[in-house]
Design a protein around this motif. Structure first.
Motif, mmCIF file in Angstrom:
data_model
loop_
_atom_site.group_PDB
_atom_site.id
_atom_site.type_symbol
_atom_site.label_atom_id
_atom_site.label_comp_id
_atom_site.label_asym_id
_atom_site.label_seq_id
_atom_site.Cartn_x
_atom_site.Cartn_y
_atom_site.Cartn_z
ATOM 1 N N ILE A 1 0.800 -1.221 -0.081
ATOM 2 C CA ILE A 1 0.055 -0.291 -0.038
ATOM 3 C C ILE A 1 0.999 1.196 0.037
ATOM 4 O O ILE A 1 1.868 1.204 0.811
ATOM 5 C CB ILE A 1 -0.887 0.184 1.390
ATOM 6 N N THR A 2 0.521 2.032 -1.040
ATOM 7 C CA THR A 2 1.541 3.418 -1.091
ATOM 8 C C THR A 2 0.595 4.523 -0.974
ATOM 9 O O THR A 2 -0.439 4.518 -1.736
ATOM 10 C CB THR A 2 2.356 3.111 -2.357
ATOM 11 N N LEU A 3 0.883 5.509 -0.320
ATOM 12 C CA LEU A 3 0.106 6.751 0.037
ATOM 13 C C LEU A 3 0.770 7.981 -0.423
ATOM 14 O O LEU A 3 2.114 8.169 -0.494
ATOM 15 C CB LEU A 3 -0.252 7.149 1.479
ATOM 16 N N PHE A 4 0.057 8.628 -1.284
ATOM 17 C CA PHE A 4 0.757 9.909 -2.141
ATOM 18 C C PHE A 4 -0.297 11.007 -1.830
ATOM 19 O O PHE A 4 -1.364 11.110 -1.620
ATOM 20 C CB PHE A 4 0.718 9.525 -3.641
ATOM 21 N N ASP A 5 0.460 12.245 -1.850
ATOM 22 C CA ASP A 5 -0.382 13.557 -1.668
ATOM 23 C C ASP A 5 -0.726 13.968 -2.941
ATOM 24 O O ASP A 5 -0.718 13.379 -3.809
ATOM 25 C CB ASP A 5 0.582 14.505 -1.009
ATOM 26 N N ASP A 6 -1.372 14.937 -2.886
ATOM 27 C CA ASP A 6 -2.107 15.592 -4.091
ATOM 28 C C ASP A 6 -1.037 15.993 -5.350
ATOM 29 O O ASP A 6 -1.397 16.264 -6.436
ATOM 30 C CB ASP A 6 -3.020 16.934 -4.142
ATOM 31 N N LYS A 7 0.302 16.037 -4.911
ATOM 32 C CA LYS A 7 1.228 16.308 -5.934
ATOM 33 C C LYS A 7 2.211 15.080 -6.432
ATOM 34 O O LYS A 7 3.245 15.173 -6.915
ATOM 35 C CB LYS A 7 2.120 17.253 -5.428
ATOM 36 N N GLU A 8 1.430 13.791 -5.901
ATOM 37 C CA GLU A 8 2.178 12.426 -6.162
ATOM 38 C C GLU A 8 3.328 12.190 -5.576
ATOM 39 O O GLU A 8 4.310 11.393 -5.755
ATOM 40 C CB GLU A 8 2.508 12.431 -7.676
ATOM 41 N N ASN A 9 3.662 13.098 -4.434
ATOM 42 C CA ASN A 9 4.773 12.661 -3.593
ATOM 43 C C ASN A 9 4.379 11.395 -2.544
ATOM 44 O O ASN A 9 3.333 11.632 -2.196
ATOM 45 C CB ASN A 9 5.078 13.951 -2.633
ATOM 46 N N LYS A 10 5.285 10.520 -2.522
ATOM 47 C CA LYS A 10 5.005 9.191 -1.656
ATOM 48 C C LYS A 10 5.204 9.987 0.037
ATOM 49 O O LYS A 10 6.107 10.357 0.350
ATOM 50 C CB LYS A 10 5.839 8.243 -1.810
ATOM 51 N N ILE A 11 4.051 9.541 0.747
ATOM 52 C CA ILE A 11 4.085 9.918 1.954
ATOM 53 C C ILE A 11 4.319 8.683 2.848
ATOM 54 O O ILE A 11 5.054 8.761 3.900
ATOM 55 C CB ILE A 11 2.328 10.330 2.356
ATOM 56 N N ALA A 12 3.835 7.469 2.452
ATOM 57 C CA ALA A 12 4.029 6.384 3.384
ATOM 58 C C ALA A 12 4.053 5.075 2.619
ATOM 59 O O ALA A 12 3.111 5.133 1.515
ATOM 60 C CB ALA A 12 3.219 6.429 4.624
#
Length: 639
Positions: A446-457
């Motif tokens: 599972i990969t979480l991204f912000d609204d700018k496609e930066n990986k968060i976790a």
């Protein structure tokens, strides 16, 4: 010659008189110290230091006075001199370390704590050097609690606030509006009483705000707790009832918990509880959510430290039974007190024995997954905790707002009440499942991204396909699920404009198998009776699901059939039996309208591919053999 002798005698007399005078002053200071009159004792010890009389001893006593008065600035000032004394007891290294901690001088504090250890001291509590990154982690953690204004603090001690039925009850030494005040020798403040004010009131609370009835006495009263029906109060008070004060063997008046009932708007029928004793203190009452347990602090026999958290069951008739110390996870060899339980049954308490930021800190308990036993405690961090005393935490029924008390810098009095609102940690959670058979998919990435496609976790799902990731509020996110044998799936979601009480956003994900490699999950495995190859009723239901998938959901799907036996019987016989099972499965699907061209093979493997250890000669139960008598389906093409 006579004149010289006379002068000499006078000098000796004056010196002797001066020494006698200073000796008497030290005795008076020690008496005040032993009576816990630390303000007055400190004044006399300062005079002894100025007169250079028994200066080392007076300095140690003066430093201890300030420590008892919860004044780490002055305590550290004098402990700094104490630790330079020759042959000073090593305990003063520890005391100096603690005072430095109360000044936020954490690195210096660790130095003296280490010196205490190196000198033979044993740290059994309050050793924040266990986690060298503790201070950094606490100050760097995501803030959950935010302070709000309180309008009813005074220049004296105020604490123990909690809300119930639109009212705020609290304990205070203010005694505002009273002409004659009785002072408590420990800190030279008036004795404590219990007050009440309306939620949202902007009025100052004076003596008219004291609760009505017989709870408040001429000594300390409070803090309190009240049952959910508002009819019964448990409150702390000095050992004083029916105008009689009782002292212990040392001449001290301990604390007790009393019970009162509400009659015509006044608290009366004061009852001394059987959990009390004359030679120890029982105080800081708290109730669980259904009022069946009373929690409190006590230094009674069986206490591990200066005071421990205890609990006792309350029967419907009010009888108290099953007195217990709640154990070593919470209680240390230092002091624990001010218990409070929220609606979820989480115990909050104050302690100077667990790893903290200063003197008393507020902690919450963590319960185990299997039962309600307490497995750990967690420091609430800033801004609830500071380098000073932080205590008497309470949380309102909404789980979002509440109160605590602190003597931190910037308050109005010695102890002040602080209100807080909480923004609970928000997390996204969900389950990753197989789009064909709806079975969970473990070990999915599972990969979480912000609204700018930066990986968060990123993380991996557990055996149930479940994941959970903490997220920030008021942001947009994208979450992606990946697994080697499946096509990625993603969802976008937002944490903007959601209620503060919300702590979970659900984001389930469905993965479609990658063509040519996907094996249908155990849901589609069918089983056979011993030494038989006919299609059972339960197997027919599973085969009908496959028919539905192939005819409706995946009209281009192509499969392969693999059948097996258990280990019992001859190898050649089992090979033939497995082929019979594969043929029976094939014939059933064809009879239901599946095109034979969509089944590339239907093979039997006998006992060569057992799913468990039930080989020849092994003593296995029938249910284990059953798992091997099966037919499985392999997807070789999806589109």
């Amino acid at each position: 010659m006579k004149i010289k002798n006379y002068i000499l005698v006078c000098i000796l007399f004056l010196l002797s008189f001066s020494a006698f005078s200073q000796q008497g002053k030290q005795k008076r200071a020690d008496t005040l110290f032993n009576k816990f009159s630390f303000v007055k004792a400190a004044k006399v010890y300062r005079e002894l230091i100025q007169n250079n009389y028994n200066k080392d001893y007076a300095t140690r006593q003066l430093a201890d006075c300030y420590a008892f008065l919860r004044d780490p600035r002055n305590a550290s000032r004098y402990y700094k001199s104490v630790v330079k004394q020759e042959n000073v007891p090593v305990e003063y290294y520890y005391k100096y370390a603690q005072s430095l901690r109360g000044m936020k001088k954490y690195e210096d504090s660790q130095i003296w704590l280490q010196r205490f250890k190196d000198s033979g001291g044993v740290v059994t509590a309050n050793d924040f050097s266990k986690d060298i990154n503790f201070i950094t982690s606490v100050f760097g953690a995501k803030q959950q609690y935010f302070l709000d204004r309180v309008r009813f603090n005074s220049k004296y001690s105020d604490f123990g606030a909690f809300e119930q039925d639109g009212k705020i009850y609290f304990t205070s030494a203010r005694d505002e509006g009273v002409t004659v005040k009785r002072l408590y020798g420990w800190n030279e403040q008036p004795f404590l009483d219990v007050y009440v004010t309306e939620v949202g009131s902007k009025k100052n609370v004076d003596h008219t705000g004291k609760i009505k009835g017989d709870v408040n006495s001429i000594y300390h009263d409070g803090p309190i707790t009240i049952t959910k029906d508002g009819k019964t109060m448990y409150f702390s008070r000095n050992n004083f009832n029916e105008d009689i004060e009782t002292k212990d063997r040392k001449g001290l008046t301990n604390m007790k918990i009393y019970r009162a009932t509400l009659v015509d708007g006044e608290w009366t029928n004061i009852e001394d509880l059987p959990i009390n004793g004359d030679n120890f203190s029982t105080q800081h009452p708290a109730l669980n959510n259904d009022d069946t347990k009373l929690y409190f602090a006590s230094d009674r026999p069986g206490t591990k430290g200066g005071s421990d958290i205890w609990t006792v069951d309350i029967r419907p008739d009010g009888l108290l039974i099953n007195l217990q110390n709640i154990g070593d996870v919470v209680n240390t060899e230092s002091a624990e007190g001010f218990p409070f339980l929220n609606n979820e049954g989480v115990l909050f308490f104050s302690s100077d024995g667990h790893t903290g930021l200063g003197l008393l800190d507020v902690f919450a308990t963590i319960k185990g997954d299997k039962d309600d036993s307490i497995v750990d405690v967690i420091n609430l961090g800033v801004p609830v905790n500071s380098n000073k005393d932080d205590f008497s935490f309470s949380m309102n029924a909404n789980g979002i707002t509440g109160y605590f008390a602190s003597n931190r810098k910037g308050g109005r009095g010695s102890d002040d009440i602080y209100a807080f609102h909480r923004e609970p940690v928000l997390h996204v959670e969900g389950v990753v499942t197989d789009a064909i058979n709806t079975n969970p998919i473990p070990n999915s990435v599972i990969t979480l991204f912000d609204d700018k496609e930066n990986k968060i976790a990123d993380m991996v799902t557990d055996e149930n396909g479940y994941y959970q990731i903490n997220i920030d509020r008021n942001k947009d996110y994208k979450i992606v699920a990946s697994q080697d044998k499946y096509i990625d799936d993603y969802r976008t979601f937002t944490s903007k404009n959601i209620q503060t009480e919300l702590i979970t956003i659900n984001a389930n994900l469905l993965l479609n198998p990658v063509p040519n490699v996907v094996k249908l999950a155990e849901l589609n495995t069918i089983y056979f009776d011993f030494n038989k190859y006919n299609i059972r009723e339960d197997a027919a239901l599973e085969l009908d699901k496959i028919v539905n998938l192939m005819q409706n959901d995946y009209p281009e799907m192509v499969i392969r059939i693999e059948s097996h036996t258990d280990s019992r019987g001859e190898l050649t016989y089992n090979d033939k039996l497995s082929i019979d099972r594969a043929n029976a499965t094939y014939d059933y699907l064809i009879s239901k309208g599946i095109n034979p061209e969509r089944i590339t093979e239907h093979q039997g493997f006998g006992e060569r591919r057992l799913t468990n250890g039930c080989e020849d000669g092994e003593d296995c139960e029938e249910k284990d053999h059953q798992l091997n008598r099966r037919t499985q389906f392999i997807v070789v093409q999806m589109e």
